[in-house]
Design a protein around this motif. Sequence first.
Motif, PDB file in Angstrom:
ATOM      1  N   PHE A   1      43.121  48.657  42.929  1.00 36.61           N
ATOM      2  CA  PHE A   1      43.745  50.127  42.693  1.00 36.61           C
ATOM      3  C   PHE A   1      42.792  50.899  42.098  1.00 36.61           C
ATOM      4  CE2 PHE A   1      47.363  47.096  43.412  1.00 36.61           C
ATOM      5  CZ  PHE A   1      48.298  47.871  44.034  1.00 36.61           C
ATOM      6  N   LYS A   2      42.663  52.376  42.621  1.00 34.93           N
ATOM      7  CA  LYS A   2      41.780  53.125  41.921  1.00 34.93           C
ATOM      8  C   LYS A   2      42.025  53.101  40.310  1.00 34.93           C
ATOM      9  CE  LYS A   2      40.598  56.007  46.103  1.00 34.93           C
ATOM     10  NZ  LYS A   2      40.702  57.239  46.560  1.00 34.93           N
ATOM     11  N   SER A   3      43.071  53.125  40.122  1.00 28.53           N
ATOM     12  CA  SER A   3      43.705  53.480  38.637  1.00 28.53           C
ATOM     13  C   SER A   3      43.315  52.103  37.790  1.00 28.53           C
ATOM     14  CB  SER A   3      45.290  53.707  38.566  1.00 28.53           C
ATOM     15  OG  SER A   3      45.668  52.241  39.051  1.00 28.53           O
ATOM     16  N   ASN A   4      42.882  51.120  38.324  1.00 28.38           N
ATOM     17  CA  ASN A   4      42.605  49.736  37.541  1.00 28.38           C
ATOM     18  C   ASN A   4      41.486  49.249  38.239  1.00 28.38           C
ATOM     19  OD1 ASN A   4      42.393  47.956  35.614  1.00 28.38           O
ATOM     20  ND2 ASN A   4      44.650  48.336  35.202  1.00 28.38           N
ATOM     21  N   PRO A   5      40.297  49.636  38.444  1.00 37.02           N
ATOM     22  CA  PRO A   5      39.385  48.877  39.279  1.00 37.02           C
ATOM     23  C   PRO A   5      38.880  47.493  38.678  1.00 37.02           C
ATOM     24  CG  PRO A   5      38.233  50.743  38.412  1.00 37.02           C
ATOM     25  CD  PRO A   5      39.640  50.982  38.098  1.00 37.02           C
ATOM     26  N   GLY A   6      39.073  47.408  37.460  1.00 38.63           N
ATOM     27  CA  GLY A   6      38.647  46.090  36.829  1.00 38.63           C
ATOM     28  C   GLY A   6      39.367  45.003  37.372  1.00 38.63           C
ATOM     29  N   PHE A   7      40.570  45.259  37.910  1.00 40.16           N
ATOM     30  CA  PHE A   7      41.253  44.043  38.358  1.00 40.16           C
ATOM     31  C   PHE A   7      40.979  43.969  40.143  1.00 40.16           C
ATOM     32  CE2 PHE A   7      43.335  44.744  34.537  1.00 40.16           C
ATOM     33  CZ  PHE A   7      43.618  43.285  34.363  1.00 40.16           C
ATOM     34  N   VAL A   8      40.972  42.753  40.572  1.00 36.93           N
ATOM     35  CA  VAL A   8      40.832  42.436  41.976  1.00 36.93           C
ATOM     36  C   VAL A   8      41.992  41.677  42.346  1.00 36.93           C
ATOM     37  CG1 VAL A   8      39.545  41.421  43.918  1.00 36.93           C
ATOM     38  CG2 VAL A   8      38.374  42.717  42.051  1.00 36.93           C
ATOM     39  N   PHE A   9      42.887  41.927  43.283  1.00 34.48           N
ATOM     40  CA  PHE A   9      44.116  41.087  43.660  1.00 34.48           C
ATOM     41  C   PHE A   9      43.711  40.464  44.951  1.00 34.48           C
ATOM     42  CE2 PHE A   9      45.439  44.531  40.770  1.00 34.48           C
ATOM     43  CZ  PHE A   9      45.956  43.445  39.834  1.00 34.48           C
ATOM     44  N   HIS A  10      44.298  39.166  45.074  1.00 28.32           N
ATOM     45  CA  HIS A  10      44.296  38.635  46.341  1.00 28.32           C
ATOM     46  C   HIS A  10      45.692  38.256  46.707  1.00 28.32           C
ATOM     47  CE1 HIS A  10      39.862  37.949  46.944  1.00 28.32           C
ATOM     48  NE2 HIS A  10      39.971  37.777  45.548  1.00 28.32           N
ATOM     49  N   ASP A  11      46.189  38.544  48.070  1.00 28.35           N
ATOM     50  CA  ASP A  11      47.688  38.373  48.359  1.00 28.35           C
ATOM     51  C   ASP A  11      47.778  37.386  49.161  1.00 28.35           C
ATOM     52  OD1 ASP A  11      50.392  38.794  48.543  1.00 28.35           O
ATOM     53  OD2 ASP A  11      50.048  40.767  49.184  1.00 28.35           O
ATOM     54  N   SER A  12      48.511  36.349  48.613  1.00 31.00           N
ATOM     55  CA  SER A  12      49.000  35.271  49.757  1.00 31.00           C
ATOM     56  C   SER A  12      49.824  35.569  50.799  1.00 31.00           C
ATOM     57  CB  SER A  12      49.487  33.991  48.876  1.00 31.00           C
ATOM     58  OG  SER A  12      50.824  34.519  48.734  1.00 31.00           O
ATOM     59  N   CYS A  13      49.564  35.001  51.878  1.00 25.32           N
ATOM     60  CA  CYS A  13      50.651  35.271  53.079  1.00 25.32           C
ATOM     61  C   CYS A  13      52.021  34.609  52.397  1.00 25.32           C
ATOM     62  CB  CYS A  13      50.358  34.373  54.407  1.00 25.32           C
ATOM     63  SG  CYS A  13      48.950  35.111  55.136  1.00 25.32           S
ATOM     64  N   GLY A  14      53.142  35.390  53.008  1.00 21.42           N
ATOM     65  CA  GLY A  14      54.405  35.010  52.334  1.00 21.42           C
ATOM     66  C   GLY A  14      54.649  33.434  52.616  1.00 21.42           C
ATOM     67  N   PHE A  15      55.216  32.885  51.695  1.00 26.69           N
ATOM     68  CA  PHE A  15      55.747  31.290  51.785  1.00 26.69           C
ATOM     69  C   PHE A  15      56.928  31.368  52.469  1.00 26.69           C
ATOM     70  CE2 PHE A  15      52.464  30.619  48.122  1.00 26.69           C
ATOM     71  CZ  PHE A  15      51.618  30.550  48.946  1.00 26.69           C
ATOM     72  N   GLU A  16      57.166  30.969  53.625  1.00 26.02           N
ATOM     73  CA  GLU A  16      58.311  30.869  54.212  1.00 26.02           C
ATOM     74  C   GLU A  16      58.454  29.479  54.579  1.00 26.02           C
ATOM     75  OE1 GLU A  16      59.590  33.815  53.695  1.00 26.02           O
ATOM     76  OE2 GLU A  16      57.833  34.898  53.579  1.00 26.02           O
ATOM     77  N   ALA A  17      59.966  29.156  54.966  1.00 30.22           N
ATOM     78  CA  ALA A  17      60.108  27.515  55.185  1.00 30.22           C
ATOM     79  C   ALA A  17      59.231  27.416  56.656  1.00 30.22           C
ATOM     80  CB  ALA A  17      61.581  27.357  55.611  1.00 30.22           C
ATOM     81  N   GLY A  18      58.428  26.213  56.456  1.00 27.27           N
ATOM     82  CA  GLY A  18      57.739  25.926  57.501  1.00 27.27           C
ATOM     83  C   GLY A  18      56.465  26.368  57.780  1.00 27.27           C
ATOM     84  N   SER A  19      55.845  27.437  56.489  1.00 31.29           N
ATOM     85  CA  SER A  19      54.881  27.930  56.726  1.00 31.29           C
ATOM     86  C   SER A  19      53.458  26.911  56.215  1.00 31.29           C
ATOM     87  CB  SER A  19      54.795  29.151  55.814  1.00 31.29           C
ATOM     88  OG  SER A  19      55.196  28.994  54.583  1.00 31.29           O
TER      89      SER A  19
END
Length: 125
Positions: A74-92
């Motif tokens: 996020f431009k507002s807080n470049p000191g953080f890098v986020f990695h987003d997992s794929c959603g955990f659904e049944a059978g994933s």
Amino acid sequence: MATIDAQVLREMIERFRVLIIGRANAGKTTILQKVCNTTDEPEIYDTEGRQIDAAVVKSSIKRGNHDIRNEMVFKSNPGFVFHDSCGFEAGSEEEFLNMKIFISERANATKLEERIHAIWHVIPF
């Protein structure tokens, strides 16, 4: 045991890296926007550091179908890098395995700034 001052740690790790996990549409991006004090969408970068057009990946992110290795900043807080997992659904099982591999790779990274520093599990209620 010696403790490290927060400021010293911040200087050692220029960018704090967080993996956020949870099922699709759990509100992960909304929470990250609140933490980063913004309503803007994150900028997304591929593994080569090239910015990806957020419009191109927006629908796949909403479905929980994207690459966990991509970085969200996020431009507002470049000191953080986020990695987003794929959603955990049944059978994933494939998504879960990809997440485990990603965590293992990042845990064994030789550069401190490439490691995962925190894992945040979002549970909707």
